[in-house]
Write an enzyme that holds these catalytic residues in place. Structure first.
Site, PDB file in Angstrom:
ATOM      1  N   ARG A  57       0.830  -1.208   0.000  1.00  0.00           N
ATOM      2  CA  ARG A  57       0.000   0.000   0.000  1.00  0.00           C
ATOM      3  C   ARG A  57       0.864   1.258   0.000  1.00  0.00           C
ATOM      4  O   ARG A  57       0.394   2.338  -0.385  1.00  0.00           O
ATOM      5  CB  ARG A  57      -0.945  -0.020   1.220  1.00  0.00           C
ATOM      6  CG  ARG A  57      -1.840   1.200   1.356  1.00  0.00           C
ATOM      7  CD  ARG A  57      -3.076   0.907   2.202  1.00  0.00           C
ATOM      8  NE  ARG A  57      -2.750   0.370   3.504  1.00  0.00           N
ATOM      9  CZ  ARG A  57      -2.408   1.113   4.577  1.00  0.00           C
ATOM     10  NH1 ARG A  57      -2.329   2.439   4.467  1.00  0.00           N
ATOM     11  NH2 ARG A  57      -2.145   0.549   5.734  1.00  0.00           N
ATOM     12  N   TYR A 110     -13.463  17.238 -16.880  1.00  0.00           N
ATOM     13  CA  TYR A 110     -13.879  15.844 -16.989  1.00  0.00           C
ATOM     14  C   TYR A 110     -15.047  15.606 -16.029  1.00  0.00           C
ATOM     15  O   TYR A 110     -15.056  16.119 -14.904  1.00  0.00           O
ATOM     16  CB  TYR A 110     -12.708  14.935 -16.658  1.00  0.00           C
ATOM     17  CG  TYR A 110     -13.082  13.504 -16.394  1.00  0.00           C
ATOM     18  CD1 TYR A 110     -13.767  12.746 -17.355  1.00  0.00           C
ATOM     19  CD2 TYR A 110     -12.779  12.897 -15.179  1.00  0.00           C
ATOM     20  CE1 TYR A 110     -14.134  11.443 -17.102  1.00  0.00           C
ATOM     21  CE2 TYR A 110     -13.134  11.582 -14.926  1.00  0.00           C
ATOM     22  CZ  TYR A 110     -13.813  10.859 -15.895  1.00  0.00           C
ATOM     23  OH  TYR A 110     -14.176   9.559 -15.638  1.00  0.00           O
ATOM     24  N   ASP A 182      -4.510  18.421 -14.973  1.00  0.00           N
ATOM     25  CA  ASP A 182      -4.760  17.101 -15.540  1.00  0.00           C
ATOM     26  C   ASP A 182      -4.196  17.106 -16.960  1.00  0.00           C
ATOM     27  O   ASP A 182      -4.706  17.794 -17.845  1.00  0.00           O
ATOM     28  CB  ASP A 182      -6.259  16.805 -15.547  1.00  0.00           C
ATOM     29  CG  ASP A 182      -6.574  15.387 -16.004  1.00  0.00           C
ATOM     30  OD1 ASP A 182      -5.773  14.800 -16.754  1.00  0.00           O
ATOM     31  OD2 ASP A 182      -7.639  14.869 -15.618  1.00  0.00           O
ATOM     32  N   LYS A 207      -5.331   5.692 -19.758  1.00  0.00           N
ATOM     33  CA  LYS A 207      -5.471   6.216 -21.109  1.00  0.00           C
ATOM     34  C   LYS A 207      -4.171   6.045 -21.909  1.00  0.00           C
ATOM     35  O   LYS A 207      -3.690   4.934 -22.076  1.00  0.00           O
ATOM     36  CB  LYS A 207      -5.913   7.674 -21.028  1.00  0.00           C
ATOM     37  CG  LYS A 207      -7.069   7.957 -20.072  1.00  0.00           C
ATOM     38  CD  LYS A 207      -8.337   7.182 -20.383  1.00  0.00           C
ATOM     39  CE  LYS A 207      -9.554   7.688 -19.632  1.00  0.00           C
ATOM     40  NZ  LYS A 207      -9.496   7.571 -18.165  1.00  0.00           N
TER      41      LYS A 207
END
Length: 391
Positions: A57, A110, A182, A207
């Site tokens: 983690r 977005y 972004d 992406k």
């Protein structure tokens, strides 16, 4: 080990030590934790991101390799990989904002980001002001004493507005605000926001960075070690950690990123240019066209204009639904950035959580179709699109 019972030996498998050579590609460290001989070293590792690997983690050698790779491409000092693009965005927003803070975000966002900002407003009393992505004066006018963060997108989803990163980030830095960009649509091949003054860059590695429609992931890249460590301490408690196998797949994809982006952009240019002349199309939203409001800014900021754009059909929603049911080669599917061409209807998919007023603010109409152009032969794509427009 030979003295132990088979049940014990089956658990404690031998691990070869590699000396004198190294693997060509980064191995997948598919382990949840790491073993220590010294308890003090382990205790120290639990509290800092730059110590020995301790727990999945926190990070992992394969994940760290991805973080180093993307940080290097973006020109950052460090990066933090997450389990999704929204994981990266939420790590930053939730980690840096607190109740009573004020956030300034560009108008076109977005859909997932816009929905999360609405949650921040409703749940935590964080206030938000939306400004045009290319208006530093509007940004300056919106700043309050409680303003903490500015949020931008290099190329907005789905109408492809381009942010004035040099101007907006300069105002943010002057006023002591953290600027977050972004950069998913542009990738480091077209833009590196840190070079224009941004403090943090986020990507959905789902992406273009992975590029093969087989990964869900995200990453945040930092211009300063201080911001990185602050985000890291929050991220390990939030638990939005990256998976080592997904990180490995993304590393593999990044190696062809430059080649793929060239083809995405050149294919988009051909399709956008032809669609702009088609009688069934009311408008095409690609910043490489002189008709796009961001064209002049994009031409100064970007070497090319990206592989995602939208177009508005003359017949509105009915025409959009007919088009998407008529395509044969392009695929009706969410996401983008893979080698195949994908189309969707933003008002009912990526931006479905927005109200009618919010959709209008984003420039999204009932007949707006988004196309994420793949790397197929452009004439095959055009044949498919043109038949779907006339069928």
């Amino acid at each position: 080990m030979s003295e132990l019972h088979p049940e014990t030996r089956a658990v404690h498998l031998p691990q070869p030590s590699i000396e004198g050579s190294r693997p060509i590609t980064m191995p997948i460290y598919q382990t949840s934790g790491f073993v220590f001989d010294d308890p003090e070293v382990m205790a120290d590792a639990m509290g800092r991101p730059d110590g020995p690997f301790v727990y999945g983690r926190y990070t992992n050698p394969t994940v760290r390799s991805l973080e180093l790779a993307v940080s290097g491409l973006e020109g950052g000092v460090a990066a933090l990989a997450t389990g999704s693009g929204m994981g990266a965005i939420n790590t930053i927003l939730l980690g840096l904002l607190k109740p009573g803070d004020h956030l300034i975000a560009q108008k076109a966002l977005y859909g997932g980001t816009a929905a999360m900002i609405n949650e921040l407003v409703a749940r935590f009393g964080i206030e938000v002001t939306h400004v045009p992505e290319d208006d530093p004066d509007a940004l300056r006018a919106a700043v309050r004493p409680e303003t903490k963060l500015v949020y931008l997108e290099t190329i907005a989803n789905p109408i492809a507005q381009v942010a004035d990163l040099p101007g907006m980030c300069a105002v943010a830095r002057e006023l002591g605000l953290v600027s977050v960009v972004d950069n998913t649509f542009a990738t480091p091949m077209l833009c590196r926001p840190l070079e224009h003054g941004a403090d943090i860059v986020v990507h959905s590695t789902t992406k273009y960075l992975s590029g093969h429609t087989d990964v869900v992931g995200g990453i945040a890249v930092f211009a300063s070690d201080e911001l990185y460590k602050k985000a890291w301490h929050f991220a390990i408690e939030l638990g939005a950690s990256a998976d080592p196998f997904a990180a490995w797949l993304t590393l593999r994809g990044i190696q062809t990123l430059a080649l793929r982006m060239e083809r995405h952009c050149s294919n988009a240019r051909l399709l956008a240019t032809r669609l702009a002349e088609h009688p069934a199309v009311a408008a095409v939203h690609w910043p490489g066209l002189p008709s796009h409001p961001s064209y002049e800014l994009a031409a100064k900021l970007l070497p090319d204009f990206g592989g995602v754009f939208s177009f508005d059909l003359v017949g509105g929603r009915a025409a959009g639904e007919k088009f998407m049911s008529s395509i044969r080669l392009a695929l009706l599917a969410p996401s983008l950035g893979g080698v195949e061409t994908l189309v969707l209807h933003p008002a009912t998919t990526s931006h479905r959580a927005l109200s009618a007023d919010e959709l209008a603010r984003h420039g999204i109409g009932e007949g707006t179709v988004r196309i994420a152009v793949g790397i197929e032969h452009p004439e095959d794509l055009w044949a498919d699109i043109s038949q779907a427009l006339t069928e």
